[in-house]
Write an enzyme that holds these catalytic residues in place. Structure first.
Site, PDB file in Angstrom:
ATOM      1  N   GLY A  65      49.558  40.616  44.486  1.00 36.93           N
ATOM      2  CA  GLY A  65      48.830  41.242  45.598  1.00 36.93           C
ATOM      3  C   GLY A  65      47.644  40.403  46.027  1.00 36.93           C
ATOM      4  O   GLY A  65      46.975  39.802  45.196  1.00 36.93           O
ATOM      5  N   ARG A 109      55.988  37.819  45.880  1.00 42.51           N
ATOM      6  CA  ARG A 109      56.497  38.100  44.534  1.00 42.51           C
ATOM      7  C   ARG A 109      57.856  37.405  44.452  1.00 42.51           C
ATOM      8  O   ARG A 109      58.604  37.407  45.425  1.00 42.51           O
ATOM      9  CB  ARG A 109      56.610  39.598  44.307  1.00 42.51           C
ATOM     10  CG  ARG A 109      55.243  40.289  44.507  1.00 42.51           C
ATOM     11  CD  ARG A 109      55.217  41.702  44.009  1.00 42.51           C
ATOM     12  NE  ARG A 109      54.079  42.425  44.588  1.00 42.51           N
ATOM     13  CZ  ARG A 109      52.910  42.593  43.980  1.00 42.51           C
ATOM     14  NH1 ARG A 109      52.697  42.101  42.783  1.00 42.51           N
ATOM     15  NH2 ARG A 109      51.934  43.266  44.566  1.00 42.51           N
ATOM     16  N   ASP A 145      48.100  39.848  36.301  1.00 44.82           N
ATOM     17  CA  ASP A 145      48.717  39.547  34.999  1.00 44.82           C
ATOM     18  C   ASP A 145      50.169  39.083  35.098  1.00 44.82           C
ATOM     19  O   ASP A 145      50.612  38.255  34.312  1.00 44.82           O
ATOM     20  CB  ASP A 145      48.552  40.717  34.021  1.00 44.82           C
ATOM     21  CG  ASP A 145      49.081  42.024  34.562  1.00 44.82           C
ATOM     22  OD1 ASP A 145      49.520  42.053  35.735  1.00 44.82           O
ATOM     23  OD2 ASP A 145      49.066  43.025  33.829  1.00 44.82           O
ATOM     24  N   THR A 175      42.579  40.073  41.817  1.00 47.15           N
ATOM     25  CA  THR A 175      43.225  41.369  42.070  1.00 47.15           C
ATOM     26  C   THR A 175      42.130  42.421  42.229  1.00 47.15           C
ATOM     27  O   THR A 175      41.147  42.397  41.496  1.00 47.15           O
ATOM     28  CB  THR A 175      44.191  41.762  40.924  1.00 47.15           C
ATOM     29  OG1 THR A 175      44.507  43.143  41.029  1.00 47.15           O
ATOM     30  CG2 THR A 175      43.608  41.528  39.543  1.00 47.15           C
ATOM     31  N   ASP A 182      42.208  45.447  41.491  1.00 46.72           N
ATOM     32  CA  ASP A 182      42.262  46.538  40.503  1.00 46.72           C
ATOM     33  C   ASP A 182      41.333  46.381  39.300  1.00 46.72           C
ATOM     34  O   ASP A 182      41.093  47.335  38.570  1.00 46.72           O
ATOM     35  CB  ASP A 182      43.693  46.701  39.976  1.00 46.72           C
ATOM     36  CG  ASP A 182      44.623  47.293  41.022  1.00 46.72           C
ATOM     37  OD1 ASP A 182      44.115  47.770  42.048  1.00 46.72           O
ATOM     38  OD2 ASP A 182      45.844  47.263  40.808  1.00 46.72           O
ATOM     39  N   ASP A 218      42.042  44.932  36.529  1.00 42.74           N
ATOM     40  CA  ASP A 218      42.870  45.383  35.402  1.00 42.74           C
ATOM     41  C   ASP A 218      43.281  44.255  34.448  1.00 42.74           C
ATOM     42  O   ASP A 218      44.325  44.331  33.815  1.00 42.74           O
ATOM     43  CB  ASP A 218      44.124  46.112  35.937  1.00 42.74           C
ATOM     44  CG  ASP A 218      44.970  45.210  36.837  1.00 42.74           C
ATOM     45  OD1 ASP A 218      44.528  44.095  37.159  1.00 42.74           O
ATOM     46  OD2 ASP A 218      46.078  45.625  37.210  1.00 42.74           O
ATOM     47  N   ARG A 260      46.922  51.509  39.836  1.00 45.38           N
ATOM     48  CA  ARG A 260      48.127  52.109  39.234  1.00 45.38           C
ATOM     49  C   ARG A 260      47.928  52.387  37.744  1.00 45.38           C
ATOM     50  O   ARG A 260      48.328  53.395  37.228  1.00 45.38           O
ATOM     51  CB  ARG A 260      49.332  51.181  39.428  1.00 45.38           C
ATOM     52  CG  ARG A 260      50.080  51.447  40.707  1.00 45.38           C
ATOM     53  CD  ARG A 260      51.073  50.355  40.952  1.00 45.38           C
ATOM     54  NE  ARG A 260      50.387  49.086  41.156  1.00 45.38           N
ATOM     55  CZ  ARG A 260      50.965  47.891  41.143  1.00 45.38           C
ATOM     56  NH1 ARG A 260      52.236  47.798  40.918  1.00 45.38           N
ATOM     57  NH2 ARG A 260      50.274  46.801  41.355  1.00 45.38           N
TER      58      ARG A 260
HETATM   59  P1  ATP Z   1      48.908  42.360  41.066  1.00 41.34           P
HETATM   60  O1  ATP Z   1      47.916  42.668  39.999  1.00 41.34           O
HETATM   61  O2  ATP Z   1      48.309  42.313  42.408  1.00 41.34           O
HETATM   62  O3  ATP Z   1      50.172  43.194  41.007  1.00 41.34           O
HETATM   63  P2  ATP Z   1      50.394  40.299  39.731  1.00 41.34           P
HETATM   64  O4  ATP Z   1      50.187  38.845  39.568  1.00 41.34           O
HETATM   65  O5  ATP Z   1      50.340  41.123  38.469  1.00 41.34           O
HETATM   66  O6  ATP Z   1      49.373  40.815  40.817  1.00 41.34           O
HETATM   67  P3  ATP Z   1      53.276  40.602  39.890  1.00 41.34           P
HETATM   68  O7  ATP Z   1      54.162  41.006  41.012  1.00 41.34           O
HETATM   69  O8  ATP Z   1      53.354  41.350  38.624  1.00 41.34           O
HETATM   70  O9  ATP Z   1      51.795  40.556  40.474  1.00 41.34           O
HETATM   71  O10 ATP Z   1      53.589  39.050  39.545  1.00 41.34           O
HETATM   72  C1  ATP Z   1      53.559  38.070  40.559  1.00 41.34           C
HETATM   73  C2  ATP Z   1      54.670  37.069  40.334  1.00 41.34           C
HETATM   74  O11 ATP Z   1      54.479  36.422  39.064  1.00 41.34           O
HETATM   75  C3  ATP Z   1      56.067  37.652  40.254  1.00 41.34           C
HETATM   76  O12 ATP Z   1      56.652  37.926  41.492  1.00 41.34           O
HETATM   77  C4  ATP Z   1      56.813  36.540  39.522  1.00 41.34           C
HETATM   78  O13 ATP Z   1      57.160  35.487  40.390  1.00 41.34           O
HETATM   79  C5  ATP Z   1      55.750  36.048  38.541  1.00 41.34           C
HETATM   80  N1  ATP Z   1      55.995  36.697  37.218  1.00 41.34           N
HETATM   81  C6  ATP Z   1      55.758  37.968  36.884  1.00 41.34           C
HETATM   82  N2  ATP Z   1      56.160  38.245  35.621  1.00 41.34           N
HETATM   83  C7  ATP Z   1      56.695  37.102  35.160  1.00 41.34           C
HETATM   84  C8  ATP Z   1      57.313  36.714  33.914  1.00 41.34           C
HETATM   85  N3  ATP Z   1      57.450  37.575  32.915  1.00 41.34           N
HETATM   86  N4  ATP Z   1      57.735  35.436  33.803  1.00 41.34           N
HETATM   87  C9  ATP Z   1      57.593  34.562  34.815  1.00 41.34           C
HETATM   88  N5  ATP Z   1      57.029  34.863  35.999  1.00 41.34           N
HETATM   89  C10 ATP Z   1      56.592  36.095  36.180  1.00 41.34           C
END
Ligand code: ATP
Length: 319
Positions: free
Chosen positions: A11, A72, A103, A125, A127, A129, A171
Site C-alpha cells: 500500500g 502487489r 511487512d 505504511t 498502519d 504495524d 486491519r
Molecule cells: P501494506 O502494509 O501496505 O499491506 P505490504 O508490503 O505488507 O504493505 P503486501 O501486499 O503484503 O503489502 O506485500 C507486498 C508484496 O511483497 C507482495 O505483493 C509480494 O510481491 C511481496 N511479498 C509478500 N509476501 C511475500 C513472501 N512471503 N515472499 C516473497 N515476496 C512476498
C-alpha cells in the site's frame, strides 16, 4: 557497491516520495548510480526500470503517493518469479536494492537477500504495524488527516446531538485509532488488540449525555468491526441517534507532514549507507528517535505490541 535500485511495494503511504528522494540523492552524493523500479516487484520482474538522477526526484518532497507506483505481485512469491527478478537485476548490473513498503514487502526483501542481492527495507505504511520500529513512514500524516476529519464530523454530530462511529484504517493494528482517538477527544476507541465491551461503551455514551455532552465520537479500527453494524447496535442500546462514517482511502493520500518527511529522509539516507557497506537483509527502524536497523528475519518474527499506555490515557481523559 556502485549501482543500486529502489522500489515501492504494498500500500502507498505519504512520505514514500521523500524516502525515494533521500535514497536517490544520498546515493548520488556517495558516487553511486540509482535505478528506479516501477510497480513494485511486478515491475522488477518485467524490467520496468529507469535510471534516476538528482533532478528526477525534484518537486516530489511534498507529494503523497509514490512516483514509482506500487503494486502487489503474486508472481514474485514463486521461485520462477524470483529467478526472473534476479536475472533482471543482473542484466541491469544492480547490486543492491532498497524496498519501501510493509511487512509483506520485507518478506520479498528477505528472499532477495538470501539469493545474493543485498536488500534493505524501509517501513512505509500508514498502519504503523511493523514491530521493530516505533514509527512507519505515513503514519503521522494519516493520523493528522483523520484528526481533521474528526473535527469536521464533530461539528455536524454536535449540531444534531448524535453519536458517530468513525471507521479508520488498521486491519491488525489499532495505532491510527488510538492516536486519533486520543488527539480527537473521542468518547470511545475500538481496536483489534482489545476485546470490545459494548455494554460498557454504551453506558459511557449515556453517562456523557447526562452530564451535558452534546455528541459522542467513537473511533473504530477496521480490523475490530464494521461501523455500519455498530451503528445499529449502539443506536438500539442507547436509544440515541447514531451514524457511521467510513473514512477509507482519504487516509492514504495528501501532502506528508514534516514529521513524515523528516523520518523518510533519515531512513532513506540510512538505507543507502548500509548498501554502501554491502550490508543487506536489514530493515531500517527508529527507536527513541535514533535511526537503526534490524535483521529482516528477526524483524518479521517480533511480536506486535500496541501502545496500551496511550489507549488507557484516552479512556481516562474521555470520562
Ligand atoms: P501494506 O502494509 O501496505 O499491506 P505490504 O508490503 O505488507 O504493505 P503486501 O501486499 O503484503 O503489502 O506485500 C507486498 C508484496 O511483497 C507482495 O505483493 C509480494 O510481491 C511481496 N511479498 C509478500 N509476501 C511475500 C513472501 N512471503 N515472499 C516473497 N515476496 C512476498
Amino acid at each position: 557497491m556502485k549501482k543500486i535500485g529502489v522500489l515501492t511495494s504494498g500500500g502507498d503511504a505519504p512520505g514514500m516520495n521523500a524516502a525515494i528522494r533521500a535514497v536517490v540523492r544520498t546515493a548520488v552524493y556517495k558516487g553511486m548510480q540509482v535505478y528506479g523500479i516501477r510497480r513494485g516487484f511486478n515491475g522488477l520482474i518485467n524490467g520496468e526500470i529507469d535510471y534516476m538522477d538528482v533532478k528526477s526526484v525534484g518537486e516530489i518532497l511534498h507529494r503523497g503517493g509514490t512516483i514509482l507506483n506500487t503494486a502487489r505481485s503474486e508472481q514474485f512469491k514463486t521461485e520462477e518469479g524470483m529467478k526472473k527478478a534476479i536475472n533482471v537485476l543482473k542484466v541491469f548490473g544492480i547490486e543492491g536494492l532498497v524496498v519501501i513498503g510493509g511487512d509483506g514487502s520485507f518478506r520479498g526483501a528477505y528472499d532477495l537477500s538470501q539469493r545474493g542481492i543485498p536488500t534493505v527495507g524501509i517501513p512505509g505504511t500508514i498502519d504503523n504495524d511493523i514491530p521493530c520500529t516505533e514509527l512507519t513512514i505515513g503514519f503521522d500524516t494519516a493520523v493528522n488527516t483523520v484528526l481533521e476529519a474528526i473535527s469536521k464530523i464533530r461539528d455536524t454530530v454536535a449540531s444534531h446531538e448524535r453519536t458517530n462511529i468513525i471507521e479508520v484504517m488498521g486491519r491488525h493494528a489499532g495505532d491510527i485509532a488510538i492516536y486519533t482517538g486520543l488527539a480527537g477527544g473521542a468518547e470511545g476507541i475500538i481496536i483489534p488488540e482489545m476485546p470490545l465491551d459494548i455494554d460498557n461503551l454504551c453506558k459511557r455514551i449515556i453517562q456523557g449525555r447526562h452530564r451535558g455532552k452534546t455528541s459522542s465520537i467513537i473511533i473504530l479500527a477496521e480490523g475490530a468491526g464494521k461501523a455500519v453494524e455498530l451503528e445499529r447496535i449502539i443506536e438500539e442500546k442507547t436509544g440515541m441517534e447514531t451514524r457511521a462514517t467510513v473514512l477509507g482511502y482519504i487516509q492514504r493520500g495528501g501532502c506528508p507532514t514534516a514529521a513524515d518527511i523528516i523520518l523518510a529522509s533519515r531512513m532513506g539516507y540510512h538505507a543507502v549507507e548500509l548498501l554502501e557497506k554491502n550490508i543487506g537483509n536489514r530493515v531500517v527502524c527508529i527507536r527513541g528517535n535514533k535511526i537503526m536497523d534490524e535483521d529482516i528475519k528477526e524483524a518479521l518474527s517480533m511480536p506486535r505490541t500496541f501502545n496500551k499506555e496511550l489507549y488507557d490515557l484516552a479512556q481516562v481523559l474521555s470520562i
